[in-house]
Design an enzyme around this catalytic site. Structure first.
Site, PDB file in Angstrom:
ATOM      1  N   HIS A 182       1.239  -1.355   0.106  1.00  0.00           N
ATOM      2  CA  HIS A 182       0.044   0.093   0.037  1.00  0.00           C
ATOM      3  C   HIS A 182       0.970   1.436  -0.245  1.00  0.00           C
ATOM      4  O   HIS A 182       0.137   2.025  -0.272  1.00  0.00           O
ATOM      5  CB  HIS A 182      -1.206   0.066   1.379  1.00  0.00           C
ATOM      6  CG  HIS A 182      -0.431   0.278   2.475  1.00  0.00           C
ATOM      7  ND1 HIS A 182      -0.518  -1.265   3.211  1.00  0.00           N
ATOM      8  CD2 HIS A 182       0.707   0.903   3.275  1.00  0.00           C
ATOM      9  CE1 HIS A 182       0.071  -0.296   4.208  1.00  0.00           C
ATOM     10  NE2 HIS A 182      -0.234   1.160   4.321  1.00  0.00           N
ATOM     11  N   ASP A 212       0.251  -7.585   1.452  1.00  0.00           N
ATOM     12  CA  ASP A 212       0.809  -6.402   1.798  1.00  0.00           C
ATOM     13  C   ASP A 212       1.865  -6.534   1.535  1.00  0.00           C
ATOM     14  O   ASP A 212       2.945  -5.362   2.524  1.00  0.00           O
ATOM     15  CB  ASP A 212      -0.309  -5.214   3.098  1.00  0.00           C
ATOM     16  CG  ASP A 212       0.311  -4.288   3.199  1.00  0.00           C
ATOM     17  OD1 ASP A 212       0.045  -3.550   1.656  1.00  0.00           O
ATOM     18  OD2 ASP A 212      -0.248  -3.414   3.571  1.00  0.00           O
ATOM     19  N   SER A 327       4.556   2.481   8.229  1.00  0.00           N
ATOM     20  CA  SER A 327       4.340   1.718   7.397  1.00  0.00           C
ATOM     21  C   SER A 327       5.251   1.274   6.021  1.00  0.00           C
ATOM     22  O   SER A 327       6.159   2.100   5.172  1.00  0.00           O
ATOM     23  CB  SER A 327       2.795   2.291   6.184  1.00  0.00           C
ATOM     24  OG  SER A 327       1.669   2.164   7.080  1.00  0.00           O
TER      25      SER A 327
END
Length: 383
Positions: A182, A212, A327
């Protein structure tokens, strides 16, 4: 006329012998060493002790204090007759035997010490085997941060919808970097900044939206410091951890905490969407850039709507502070080994609809999942 008389020679006079005193040998000279430990009986009624004294049979022997021997002075045989001399010789022989035995024992001890020293490894001051943390800094947040920070990067991904920021982990010296899908999904241009401030352009090698995960490669990089991938199967609840990333664009931010739980089912979006949902589109929905990247846990949605296309994976839960921009960064054990890739966090909404920051509920993809997916990512993955 005087008569001459022949004088007779006179006999010498010998006085009567006085009574003979009890036999007592002379004291040994100063410096003589006493060797015998048993009394010597020389004649009836007289006992000679090694120190040179004598006592009558009616009382206990009281040996006098032996004189101090001069350093280096040879041992003198105790006076007092043949019996004591023979005893002294045996004593000297005993002392010599003891000295030889002591020397032999001492030599054997020295040999054993030398062997033990030769067989014992010297404590190394180099890095701990299998980690990036020096022996003196193992188990400290400062040591982990110093060792691993050069292997953590900031990723800026640009698309037609805007720009997003995330983090990544260098795994090869020529610039392979693991991050979240992402973070780079839908990006037309990717720029990576190292901890030393140097920047590189990067291209996508492969992606796996179901996990992911994504693999990108720097262009023209070499000699980079790589992170060590650990073993997430050995992680226990309560283990201390360190998180490193670029929350809100603050490169190289370090936080710490513990592993709060294992095998949490975390659901995230699969379709295109920017890092932490900022200024990116997912389908037709525009996310508020002030919100964190949306995820679902326990059947509930957090930080926004994940959309209709989603995936679920097992995650490590940590109370180390994570914020938008973390992230793709690293969750690290206290030996400096990567045990997870930070991917989601819960951030409660404030009264004006914006997120309020980390509350100690963060999630990371286990590193064993990453290692199992590397070959697929290098082959292009599912992009």
């Amino acid at each position: 006329m005087t008569d001459f008389q022949e004088q007779q020679p006179q006999q010498p006079y010998y006085p009567p012998h006085p009574p003979r005193p009890p036999y007592a040998p002379a004291q040994p000279p100063v410096g003589a060493e006493q060797t015998a430990t048993q009394p010597i009986v020389t004649e009836p009624g007289t006992t000679i002790w090694p120190s040179g004294g004598h006592v009558p049979p009616s009382g206990p022997p009281i040996p006098p204090v032996p004189p101090a021997a001069a350093t280096g002075a040879p041992a003198a045989a105790p006076a007092g007759g043949p019996g004591s001399r023979r005893r002294a010789k045996r004593g000297v022989g005993l002392m010599a035997a003891v000295a030889i035995a002591a020397a032999a024992i001492g030599g054997g001890t020295a040999t054993l010490v030398q062997q033990a020293t030769a067989d014992t490894p010297v404590a190394a001051s180099s890095n701990v085997n299998g980690t990036n943390v020096s022996a003196s800094s193992t188990g400290t947040v400062a040591g982990v941060a110093e060792a691993v920070s050069p292997s953590i990067v900031e990723i800026s991904a640009s698309s037609t919808s805007g720009k997003s920021t995330g983090s990544g982990v260098i795994i090869t010296s020529d610039g392979e970097i693991i991050t979240n899908n992402h973070v780079i999904s839908g990006a037309s241009e990717i720029t990576v900044q190292l901890s030393n401030g140097k920047s590189y352009r990067a291209e996508v090698v492969g992606t796996d939206p179901d996990k992911d995960l994504a693999l990108i490669k720097l262009q023209g990089a070499s000699g980079l410091k790589t992170a060590t991938l650990g073993d997430s199967s050995k992680v226990r609840v309560g283990d201390q951890v360190v998180a490193i990333g670029s929350p809100e664009g603050l490169t190289g931010t370090v936080t710490s905490g513990i592993v709060s739980a294992l095998d949490r089912d975390v659901t995230v979006a699969k379709d295109e969407g920017g890092s932490d949902g900022r200024d990116q589109q997912q389908g037709q929905q525009q996310y508020d850039p002030r919100q964190g990247w949306p995820f679902e846990f326990g059947g509930q949605q957090f930080n926004g709507d994940t959309g209709s296309s989603k995936t679920t994976y097992k995650a490590l839960q940590t109370d180390a502070s994570l914020n938008p921009g973390n992230s793709g960064g690293a969750l690290i054990n206290m030996n400096g080994e990567i045990i997870g890739i930070n991917s989601a966090m819960y951030s409660p909404s404030s009264s004006n609809g914006s997120t309020a920051g980390s509350v100690g509920l963060g999630f990371a993809i286990p590193v064993d999942t990453v290692k199992a997916d590397l070959d697929s990512l290098r082959a292009g993955g599912d992009s």
